[in-house]
Design an enzyme around this catalytic site. Structure first.
Site, mmCIF file in Angstrom:
data_model
loop_
_atom_site.group_PDB
_atom_site.id
_atom_site.type_symbol
_atom_site.label_atom_id
_atom_site.label_comp_id
_atom_site.label_asym_id
_atom_site.label_seq_id
_atom_site.Cartn_x
_atom_site.Cartn_y
_atom_site.Cartn_z
ATOM 1 N N TYR A 152 1.045 -1.228 0.040
ATOM 2 C CA TYR A 152 -0.069 -0.185 0.158
ATOM 3 C C TYR A 152 0.837 1.284 0.006
ATOM 4 O O TYR A 152 0.619 2.123 -0.694
ATOM 5 C CB TYR A 152 -1.086 0.119 1.272
ATOM 6 C CG TYR A 152 -1.604 1.212 1.455
ATOM 7 C CD1 TYR A 152 -2.341 1.811 0.376
ATOM 8 C CD2 TYR A 152 -1.310 2.022 2.721
ATOM 9 C CE1 TYR A 152 -3.124 3.057 0.771
ATOM 10 C CE2 TYR A 152 -2.032 3.225 3.098
ATOM 11 C CZ TYR A 152 -2.621 3.851 1.986
ATOM 12 O OH TYR A 152 -3.383 4.908 2.266
ATOM 13 N N ALA A 291 0.807 -7.376 12.296
ATOM 14 C CA ALA A 291 2.248 -7.241 11.489
ATOM 15 C C ALA A 291 2.083 -5.716 10.718
ATOM 16 O O ALA A 291 1.239 -5.320 10.025
ATOM 17 C CB ALA A 291 2.037 -8.237 10.293
ATOM 18 N N GLY A 292 3.300 -5.490 10.833
ATOM 19 C CA GLY A 292 3.652 -4.245 10.125
ATOM 20 C C GLY A 292 3.291 -2.890 10.724
ATOM 21 O O GLY A 292 3.542 -1.840 10.297
HETATM 22 N N1 UFG Z 1 -5.614 -1.173 16.666
HETATM 23 C C1 UFG Z 1 -5.922 -1.801 17.662
HETATM 24 N N2 UFG Z 1 -6.809 -2.762 17.454
HETATM 25 C C2 UFG Z 1 -7.879 -2.616 16.381
HETATM 26 C C3 UFG Z 1 -7.597 -1.596 15.404
HETATM 27 C C4 UFG Z 1 -6.492 -0.842 15.306
HETATM 28 O O1 UFG Z 1 -5.229 -1.895 18.607
HETATM 29 O O2 UFG Z 1 -8.928 -3.220 16.246
HETATM 30 C C5 UFG Z 1 -4.371 -0.336 16.861
HETATM 31 C C6 UFG Z 1 -3.472 -0.573 15.638
HETATM 32 O O3 UFG Z 1 -2.681 -1.805 15.950
HETATM 33 C C7 UFG Z 1 -2.656 0.738 15.711
HETATM 34 C C8 UFG Z 1 -3.614 1.951 16.070
HETATM 35 O O4 UFG Z 1 -4.562 1.105 16.566
HETATM 36 O O5 UFG Z 1 -1.794 0.581 16.536
HETATM 37 C C9 UFG Z 1 -4.127 2.532 14.859
HETATM 38 O O6 UFG Z 1 -4.765 1.842 13.735
HETATM 39 P P1 UFG Z 1 -5.274 2.023 12.671
HETATM 40 O O7 UFG Z 1 -5.710 0.826 11.880
HETATM 41 O O8 UFG Z 1 -6.544 2.822 12.919
HETATM 42 O O9 UFG Z 1 -4.555 3.029 11.786
HETATM 43 P P2 UFG Z 1 -2.630 2.707 11.209
HETATM 44 O O10 UFG Z 1 -2.137 3.593 12.255
HETATM 45 O O11 UFG Z 1 -2.678 1.312 11.051
HETATM 46 O O12 UFG Z 1 -3.232 3.357 9.802
HETATM 47 C C10 UFG Z 1 -2.583 4.724 9.529
HETATM 48 C C11 UFG Z 1 -3.223 5.133 8.162
HETATM 49 C C12 UFG Z 1 -2.814 4.217 7.115
HETATM 50 C C13 UFG Z 1 -1.524 4.076 7.106
HETATM 51 C C14 UFG Z 1 -0.832 3.495 8.194
HETATM 52 C C15 UFG Z 1 0.803 3.239 8.110
HETATM 53 O O13 UFG Z 1 -4.641 4.995 8.411
HETATM 54 O O14 UFG Z 1 -3.380 4.660 5.985
HETATM 55 O O15 UFG Z 1 -1.320 4.409 9.252
HETATM 56 O O16 UFG Z 1 1.139 2.489 9.294
HETATM 57 F F1 UFG Z 1 -1.214 3.154 6.007
#
Ligand code: UFG
Length: 342
Positions: A152, A291-292
């Protein structure tokens, strides 16, 4: 319906193509652009977007950009394009990278060629913090290394390289906006996806009774409480940056700006704030790391403030979650999440 600010009217009215305007970010940006008096045409194939989110006074063309971009731009006299249409799930991109290269990279290349063929030189592109990968330090500035850890982020970074070269060779005037964690709601639009993976909407689905609990993905990160830290930005502040970018793009130049609030909140802090705002206990279960996931992502938006004149006004987590909750609670059983088992 949430209260909205009194919108300012644009000095110059533009005719704009908004791709992915039925999605969460695309539909809010289209709404804000319409409020300013711009003429908006939305192209969306509804692969993930909601028909309800399309603003009533936008022109809608249903279709895939790869099929329709040439025809739409040929006859339209468009002044600019705001490009949101994309696949955006990190986990899915690890399993089906081809979708991300085709739907993100190839689609954007088709759009760039159509813009070039029809003399449209103003582009705002929806990019992401995922282009940076796992940063060495925070806050993340635009000059830090880009090392995406998933297809992505890689597809979005590849698009930035394409945009830069089209700007230099063909006179495109473009801005890529690298979003951190977008949340909240504006007007009648908020997060209501069929497949939800983001923290705040999932937690609010627990408060609504559509899920039993929230899983915390890892509490052994090197952070204050062991959970990941993210920088949450209000959707309206994000939309405002798109308007400023469109108004200041210069042919031959590609600018890149990070957009966040500049404050980091842990997963536990976000859940606590959702408890406070909703008055719901929100049960949690600890789970393995996802992961990631980088431990800490916080934006420096100093460049956007200095060069775009961006002034975010809804930067506190209370406002972001309160607006998201007002939207989610109003949806109630009309939310996509109501139709799935918790
Ligand atoms: N998380 C949980 N439980 C859940 C969902 C999320 O603990 O059910 C945590 C994730 O592990 C993360 C945090 O909450 O630590 C935020 O997660 P999100 O999925 O809401 O958002 P991300 O940080 O993964 O995603 C953002 C952007 C993406 C981008 C990514 C890069 O929305 O577009 O950061 O890492 F790709």
């Amino acid at each position: 319906m949430l209260l909205t600010n009194h919108p300012r009217k644009a000095k110059t009215i533009m005719k704009l193509l908004v791709t992915g305007g039925a999605g969460y970010v695309g539909s809010v940006c289209a709404t804000v652009l319409l409020e300013q008096g711009h003429d908006i045409t939305i192209v969306d194939n509804f692969s993930t977007g909601n028909r309800d989110a399309v603003p009533a006074n936008a022109t809608l063309i249903e279709g895939d950009i790869r099929d329709v971009a040439g025809d739409v731009l040929a006859g339209g006299n468009f002044d600019g394009v705001v490009h949101f249409a994309a696949r955006s799930l990190v986990g899915e991109s690890m399993e089906r990278p081809e979708d991300y290269w085709h739907h993100n990279f190839v689609t954007t290349l088709t759009l760039l060629d159509a813009m070039r063929n029809h003399g449209v030189t103003n582009l705002v592109f929806s990019s992401t913090a995922a282009t940076y990968g796992e940063p060495d330090r925070v806050p993340i500035t635009e000059d830090m290394p880009t090392a995406p850890t998933n297809p992505y982020g890689a597809s979005k970074l590849a698009i930035d390289y394409a945009i830069t070269s089209y700007a230099h060779a063909h006179g495109l005037g473009a801005t890529s906006l690298r979003y951190f964690n977008v949340a909240g709601a504006y007007g009648s639009v908020g997060e209501n996806r069929e497949v939800e993976t983001h923290l705040i909407p999932l937690v609010l689905q627990v408060a609504l009774g559509h899920r039993d609990e929230i899983f915390i993905f890892g509490d052994d990160y090197p952070t204050k409480d062991g959970t990941c830290i993210r920088d949450y930005i209000h959707i309206k502040d994000l939309a405002d940056a798109h308007v400023l970018a469109l108004e200041s793009n210069t042919p031959g130049t590609h600018r890149i700006f990070n957009l966040g609030s500049g404050d980091g909140y842990s997963v536990k802090e976000v859940i606590d704030k959702c408890r406070e705002v909703t008055g719901h206990p929100i049960p949690v279960t600890m789970a393995d790391r996802r992961a990631g996931d980088p431990a800490v992502l916080i934006a420096s938006s100093a460049r956007a403030k200095a060069e775009l004149g961006w002034r975010p006004s809804r930067t506190d987590l209370d406002t972001i979650i309160a607006d998201a909750w007002a939207f989610t609670a109003a949806l109630g059983d009309h939310a996509h999440s109501a139709h799935r088992k918790p």
